[in-house]
Design a protein around this motif. Structure first.
Motif, PDB file in Angstrom:
ATOM      1  N   GLU A 125       0.978  -1.186   0.079  1.00  0.00           N
ATOM      2  CA  GLU A 125      -0.160   0.238   0.133  1.00  0.00           C
ATOM      3  C   GLU A 125       0.826   1.140   0.021  1.00  0.00           C
ATOM      4  O   GLU A 125       0.601   2.234  -0.715  1.00  0.00           O
ATOM      5  CB  GLU A 125      -0.893   0.050   1.293  1.00  0.00           C
ATOM      6  CG  GLU A 125      -1.932  -1.243   1.180  1.00  0.00           C
ATOM      7  CD  GLU A 125      -2.743  -1.368   2.266  1.00  0.00           C
ATOM      8  OE1 GLU A 125      -3.122  -2.791   2.457  1.00  0.00           O
ATOM      9  OE2 GLU A 125      -2.730  -0.667   3.319  1.00  0.00           O
ATOM     10  N   ALA A 145      -4.287   2.968  -7.618  1.00  0.00           N
ATOM     11  CA  ALA A 145      -5.344   3.092  -6.637  1.00  0.00           C
ATOM     12  C   ALA A 145      -5.974   1.772  -6.018  1.00  0.00           C
ATOM     13  O   ALA A 145      -6.090   1.786  -4.873  1.00  0.00           O
ATOM     14  CB  ALA A 145      -6.635   3.936  -7.322  1.00  0.00           C
ATOM     15  N   ARG A 146      -5.962   0.872  -6.862  1.00  0.00           N
ATOM     16  CA  ARG A 146      -6.347  -0.431  -6.484  1.00  0.00           C
ATOM     17  C   ARG A 146      -5.482  -1.060  -5.429  1.00  0.00           C
ATOM     18  O   ARG A 146      -5.688  -1.516  -4.508  1.00  0.00           O
ATOM     19  CB  ARG A 146      -6.298  -1.315  -7.673  1.00  0.00           C
ATOM     20  CG  ARG A 146      -7.525  -1.001  -8.569  1.00  0.00           C
ATOM     21  CD  ARG A 146      -7.315  -1.971  -9.705  1.00  0.00           C
ATOM     22  NE  ARG A 146      -8.157  -3.154  -9.406  1.00  0.00           N
ATOM     23  CZ  ARG A 146      -8.724  -3.912 -10.265  1.00  0.00           C
ATOM     24  NH1 ARG A 146      -8.470  -3.894 -11.556  1.00  0.00           N
ATOM     25  NH2 ARG A 146      -9.035  -5.317  -9.885  1.00  0.00           N
ATOM     26  N   GLN A 147      -3.939  -0.894  -5.797  1.00  0.00           N
ATOM     27  CA  GLN A 147      -3.057  -1.370  -4.917  1.00  0.00           C
ATOM     28  C   GLN A 147      -2.883  -0.659  -3.582  1.00  0.00           C
ATOM     29  O   GLN A 147      -2.922  -1.256  -2.484  1.00  0.00           O
ATOM     30  CB  GLN A 147      -1.652  -1.255  -5.576  1.00  0.00           C
ATOM     31  CG  GLN A 147      -0.731  -2.069  -4.859  1.00  0.00           C
ATOM     32  CD  GLN A 147       0.823  -2.176  -5.451  1.00  0.00           C
ATOM     33  OE1 GLN A 147       0.570  -2.448  -6.913  1.00  0.00           O
ATOM     34  NE2 GLN A 147       1.821  -1.686  -4.907  1.00  0.00           N
ATOM     35  N   MET A 148      -3.345   0.589  -3.664  1.00  0.00           N
ATOM     36  CA  MET A 148      -3.400   1.306  -2.431  1.00  0.00           C
ATOM     37  C   MET A 148      -4.659   0.967  -1.254  1.00  0.00           C
ATOM     38  O   MET A 148      -4.572   1.216  -0.186  1.00  0.00           O
ATOM     39  CB  MET A 148      -3.494   2.884  -2.712  1.00  0.00           C
ATOM     40  CG  MET A 148      -2.929   3.828  -1.818  1.00  0.00           C
ATOM     41  SD  MET A 148      -2.911   5.609  -2.509  1.00  0.00           S
ATOM     42  CE  MET A 148      -4.719   5.905  -2.785  1.00  0.00           C
ATOM     43  N   ARG A 149      -5.459   0.516  -2.129  1.00  0.00           N
ATOM     44  CA  ARG A 149      -6.779   0.162  -1.401  1.00  0.00           C
ATOM     45  C   ARG A 149      -6.476  -1.383  -0.695  1.00  0.00           C
ATOM     46  O   ARG A 149      -7.359  -1.879  -0.006  1.00  0.00           O
ATOM     47  CB  ARG A 149      -8.010   0.092  -2.112  1.00  0.00           C
ATOM     48  CG  ARG A 149      -8.340   1.420  -2.690  1.00  0.00           C
ATOM     49  CD  ARG A 149     -10.029   1.306  -3.112  1.00  0.00           C
ATOM     50  NE  ARG A 149     -10.211   0.355  -3.997  1.00  0.00           N
ATOM     51  CZ  ARG A 149     -10.124   0.893  -5.496  1.00  0.00           C
ATOM     52  NH1 ARG A 149      -9.942   2.119  -5.676  1.00  0.00           N
ATOM     53  NH2 ARG A 149     -10.218  -0.088  -6.256  1.00  0.00           N
ATOM     54  N   GLU A 151      -5.514  -4.125  -2.431  1.00  0.00           N
ATOM     55  CA  GLU A 151      -6.197  -5.226  -3.478  1.00  0.00           C
ATOM     56  C   GLU A 151      -5.163  -6.443  -3.424  1.00  0.00           C
ATOM     57  O   GLU A 151      -5.377  -7.577  -3.228  1.00  0.00           O
ATOM     58  CB  GLU A 151      -6.309  -4.666  -4.685  1.00  0.00           C
ATOM     59  CG  GLU A 151      -7.597  -5.553  -5.214  1.00  0.00           C
ATOM     60  CD  GLU A 151      -8.169  -4.687  -6.288  1.00  0.00           C
ATOM     61  OE1 GLU A 151      -8.111  -5.506  -7.550  1.00  0.00           O
ATOM     62  OE2 GLU A 151      -8.915  -3.758  -6.257  1.00  0.00           O
TER      63      GLU A 151
END
Ligand code: GDP
Length: 459
Positions: A125, A145-149, A151
């Motif tokens: 993240e 953004a997906r990785q930051m969430r 995922e």
């Protein structure tokens, strides 16, 4: 723990500029800055306050101050954000004042590092925040953004769980079973490991697409003077919005111009050299082309169809050094289609390697430009595009996934060869450790320092 400070917005004139403090004395620094020792802001509420330069005892700006009380903050510590007016000089004065009061300048990525240390996020993240800031295309933004969430971490969690389950079975066999694992259990364990290995391999395989979105393609254009390299360059840049980024460490003669084709970032390398050739008569010989090609994923070799073919053209075409290459036949507007075809066929027969793609173009009229764009990205496009799947885009993650897969693979072979559980377990423990390194559970101090040195100051 020190209280750190940094400017969180880019240096330059702007509407506002944000200064961020993190650490136990953040509020104390804010009290001195506001000249109000009783300043006790409600967390997460913006306060309009004057701030003062003590030495001049003058108000230097009217600011909005927001307090985030630890642990409910980005870093997990007490954080103060001061939105000043966006003057680089003013921001410098405020930073200097914070330093005099007792804060220290933050290192690159130190806010995020503290966040990681305080368990506010895991390593993937944290890396995603860096990737988001560095993203060059909307696709890269979405990916980060997906990785930051979280995922990626969520995808890894069940894999690590399954692997741990197998490890537990083998460990207990080691402890409690006198003889070897019974046949049925052996087959079952092997099957489970195969499934885990396949899952890890599948995730690793998304790296090709993920890396393309993130790093893009490095393209070099080579060819004799006056064949139209600069014209092509301008046509490519002009058509889609050029993204101007400051790349730290690039020198004048290694400028990478950036633009995108079909949402894939493209860097044109050695463009300073390209511009140079527009006004100086410079021989771009084989040697020079070689230098240009060293860093390229793809080379575009350009030939002028309106000129007699020269030895130099052939020499350049026969010495292309890149995994992918395109021969562009430029200035087709000057000849009839039949003549262009004749030129192409003749050239094809004279070029030694059969791997070149040929594209006909007029950099002047734009004819063939779209076909060229397709030819640039086509060889790099992943074959299986899983549009809603998560893509691995970081080389560090990819490397760890591959190593983990290989360890599991060799453990499977050992299991088949009836090696002792002890030996099989070594590889599985390694595999688990590699997966843990991705999210930072088993990451060494050294590695963290290396990863965070790639962050920008103030993040
Ligand atoms: P470079 O030296 O390879 O960078 O070549 P330039 O891009 O500077 O082009 C050399 C000359 O060829 C210029 O006068 C261009 O206007 C002209 N030129 C480039 N591409 C075309 C084309 O497709 N058609 C025609 N007719 N002229 C072109």
């Amino acid at each position: 723990m020190d209280t750190i400070v940094a400017i969180a917005t880019p240096i330059g004139r702007s509407g506002i500029g944000v200064i961020r403090l993190s650490g136990p004395d953040s509020l104390g620094v804010a009290r001195v800055l506001t000249s109000d020792s009783a300043f006790a802001p409600e967390p997460r509420t913006a306060y309009l306050r004057q701030i003062y330069d003590r030495r001049a005892s003058d108000a230097i700006d009217q600011t909005l101050i927001t307090y985030f009380q630890g642990p409910h903050s980005f870093t997990g510590e007490d954080v103060i954000e001061i939105s000043c007016h966006g003057s680089p000089i003013l921001l410098r004065v405020v930073i200097d004042e914070c330093l005099r009061i007792g804060a220290r300048m933050a290192d690159a990525g130190e806010f995020t590092l503290r966040s990681l240390a305080n368990g506010r996020m895991d390593l993937t993240e944290a890396e995603a925040i860096r990737d988001l800031i560095d993203a060059q295309t909307t696709a890269a933004v979405r990916q980060a953004a997906r990785q930051m969430r979280g995922e990626f971490s969520h995808q890894l969690q069940p894999i690590k769980g399954d692997l741990l389950d197998v490890i537990v079975v083998l460990e207990s066999a080691l402890e409690f079973v006198e003889d070897d694992l019974p046949e049925i259990q052996l087959a079952n364990t092997k099957l489970r490991l195969e499934t885990i290995k396949d899952t890890v391999a599948k995730i690793a395989a998304t790296f090709r697409a993920g890396n393309l979105i993130r790093e893009g393609i490095r393209v070099a254009i080579v060819g004799r003077p006056n064949v139209g390299k600069s014209s092509l360059f301008n046509a490519l840049l002009g058509s889609e919005r050029a993204i101007v980024t400051d790349i730290a460490g690039t020198t004048r003669d290694q400028i990478h111009e950036k633009f995108t084709i079909r949402n894939i970032p493209i860097s044109l390398i050695d463009t300073a050299g390209l511009r140079e050739t527009t006004d100086t008569v410079e021989m771009i010989g084989v040697e020079r082309s070689r230098r240009t090609m060293v860093d390229a994923d793809l080379v575009i070799a350009m030939v002028d169809v309106s000129e007699e073919r020269s030895e130099e053209d052939l020499e350049i075409l026969n010495h292309l050094e890149a995994a992918q290459q395109i021969v562009v036949l430029n200035k087709i507007d000057k000849l009839s289609p039949e003549s262009v075809r004749g030129f192409r066929e003749e050239l094809k027969s004279m070029v030694s390697s059969g791997t070149h793609a040929f594209v006909e173009l007029s950099a002047k009229t734009g004819a063939g430009l779209d076909a060229l764009r397709d030819s640039i990205v086509e060889p790099f496009s992943p074959t299986e595009v899983n549009s809603d799947g998560f893509l691995v885009s970081d080389a560090r993650h990819y490397d760890l996934l591959v190593r983990s897969r290989d360890e599991i693979d060799s453990s499977i072979s050992l299991l088949e060869a009836r090696a002792s559980e002890e030996i099989v377990l070594v590889g599985l423990h390694n595999a688990l450790r590699f997966l843990g390194e991705i999210t930072g559970e088993t990451t060494t101090e050294d590695m963290l320092t290396r990863i965070f040195s790639t962050f920008c100051i103030g993040k």
